[in-house]
Design a protein around this motif. Sequence first.
Motif, PDB file in Angstrom:
ATOM      1  N   UNK A 169       5.867 -23.383-113.661  1.00  0.00           N
ATOM      2  CA  UNK A 169       4.708 -22.958-112.872  1.00  0.00           C
ATOM      3  C   UNK A 169       5.103 -22.768-111.416  1.00  0.00           C
ATOM      4  N   UNK A 170       4.638 -21.666-110.812  1.00  0.00           N
ATOM      5  CA  UNK A 170       4.769 -21.448-109.374  1.00  0.00           C
ATOM      6  C   UNK A 170       3.443 -21.781-108.717  1.00  0.00           C
ATOM      7  N   UNK A 171       3.466 -22.648-107.710  1.00  0.00           N
ATOM      8  CA  UNK A 171       2.273 -23.008-106.941  1.00  0.00           C
ATOM      9  C   UNK A 171       2.457 -22.441-105.538  1.00  0.00           C
ATOM     10  N   UNK A 172       1.482 -21.665-105.079  1.00  0.00           N
ATOM     11  CA  UNK A 172       1.668 -20.815-103.908  1.00  0.00           C
ATOM     12  C   UNK A 172       1.479 -21.576-102.602  1.00  0.00           C
ATOM     13  N   UNK A 173       2.372 -21.326-101.653  1.00  0.00           N
ATOM     14  CA  UNK A 173       2.235 -21.855-100.312  1.00  0.00           C
ATOM     15  C   UNK A 173       1.274 -21.017 -99.494  1.00  0.00           C
ATOM     16  N   UNK A 174       0.744 -21.620 -98.423  1.00  0.00           N
ATOM     17  CA  UNK A 174      -0.193 -20.922 -97.541  1.00  0.00           C
ATOM     18  C   UNK A 174      -0.307 -21.714 -96.249  1.00  0.00           C
ATOM     19  N   UNK A 175      -1.067 -21.191 -95.298  1.00  0.00           N
ATOM     20  CA  UNK A 175      -1.249 -21.894 -94.022  1.00  0.00           C
ATOM     21  C   UNK A 175      -1.919 -23.245 -94.230  1.00  0.00           C
ATOM     22  N   UNK A 176      -2.674 -23.381 -95.311  1.00  0.00           N
ATOM     23  CA  UNK A 176      -3.333 -24.652 -95.594  1.00  0.00           C
ATOM     24  C   UNK A 176      -2.566 -25.483 -96.620  1.00  0.00           C
ATOM     25  N   UNK A 177      -1.372 -25.052 -96.971  1.00  0.00           N
ATOM     26  CA  UNK A 177      -0.559 -25.787 -97.930  1.00  0.00           C
ATOM     27  C   UNK A 177      -0.599 -25.166 -99.310  1.00  0.00           C
ATOM     28  N   UNK A 178      -0.256 -25.951-100.304  1.00  0.00           N
ATOM     29  CA  UNK A 178      -0.112 -25.444-101.668  1.00  0.00           C
ATOM     30  C   UNK A 178      -1.467 -25.331-102.365  1.00  0.00           C
ATOM     31  N   UNK A 179      -1.668 -24.181-103.025  1.00  0.00           N
ATOM     32  CA  UNK A 179      -2.923 -23.963-103.718  1.00  0.00           C
ATOM     33  C   UNK A 179      -2.770 -22.898-104.790  1.00  0.00           C
TER      34      UNK A 179
END
Length: 481
Positions: A133-143
Amino acid sequence: MRIRTFVLAASLATTGLLALPGTTSAAAPAPSADDFNGDGYRDLVVAAPSATVSGREEAGSVVVLYGSASGPSAAKKKLLTQATTNVPGTPETADRFGGSVSSADLDLDGYADLVVGAPGEDVDGTSNLGTVTVIWGSASGLTGGANLPATHGSDGVGCAYGTDLATVAKTPYPNAEVRVAGGCSVWTFRAPVTRAGKPFSKSQRVMGPSAAKLVTGDLNGDQRADEAEISVPLGDFPSGGVYVNRSGGSYEPPLSHDGDNAAIGDVNGDGYGDLVVGDSADTTIEGHPQEGTGHEGGQVAVWLGSASGVDAGTAPLLVHQSTPGVPGSSEHGDLFGADVSVADVDGDGYADIAVGAPGESLGSAKRAGSVVVVPGGPSGPTGAGSYSITQDSTGVPGTAEREDAFGTTVRLADLTKDGKPELVVGTPGERAPGATRNTGGVWTFKGSAAGPALSGSTSLMAGSVGLPTSSDTYWANVLAP
């Protein structure tokens, strides 16, 4: 067949060239392969594939400790399971979500993404086929997240897709790759990956029936990643060994020694990455010799890199607890080499090796565990100047206790952005005060000009990050490389 000992199983009783059609133009790749929220600090991934989730034993959990100037802490964290909103899958017994972890910017949005293997996952009625599984990074963290697809073909029951993971930031192509090992094959997925989990391309390399460990790094100075694979025999299949797959795709002959984990770094300062292989297996079991090339109590083998890579015909440098200058003595069950990590901890231009020895006994505390730091030098690691860190060392939190398994996992990485690598030590057998279960913990030693600093070192227990304490969680049995 040589019998290998993996510390928790034995000691603790278990244990593309162009954008894809239809995609928008992407941001520059994340500057760090493990900065999930883009704040400039590397983040620490600590997994517990044995954790109980929603009442399901060994469903598995992953904890991300976001980085900061003061290092990782429980104050800023993310707990991920297959019960987390928008993470694919459902917690099931023995999925072992978090059995492997790695990271890279796979969707090219400027944030690193987390890759998680669940090698025990049943898929479409096939037992233990595994998922990644890939869990996506973002400015608010992983989601959120998506599964990386694999068409297994002849892969069958027990192939355990996702047994290990390795990501490559720089390849012959401009974007990152993620490589997925299992019992039957190694898959390569090339970025960009869409939010639906579709990679730019994928390929499969069929292997023998073994559980592979992967490590990537540049062994010949061509600025591209070579890959080392460690095949561990399973069942009645004795086909284990260490192989190097060059960045151009050609396999080297098997190296002359066995192993169960590896790291790549420049331990002799010549500009080429060197292959460091941990081999924790004993040479005897109950007084009977075992097949293999190890040393009683475990060892580390080092093949020096060069313009032509590592030479399979050259004997490696060997370091063990009988090597002059290395603390301790080689004793059955020490598991010296259970994990290795490589970085220049003292700024002298030579990468040093952190070696886990989770089976090390300290007085009456059987298998309390230790970590030995072996310095690099112009001739590579000779053992001179090595030193040991345990929970009985002055300034280190806790006390060395039976079955702590301090040193089951080790990682050297600059988590505070000061140019000095921290040492992170996984202790999956740790019990919190008053607890009756092996819940686990992680110790962090801040980097300094002299190496990992014992004074000011910190520890985190499984309960402090939201993991269950009523069952054997074994947190920190897996660390991201």
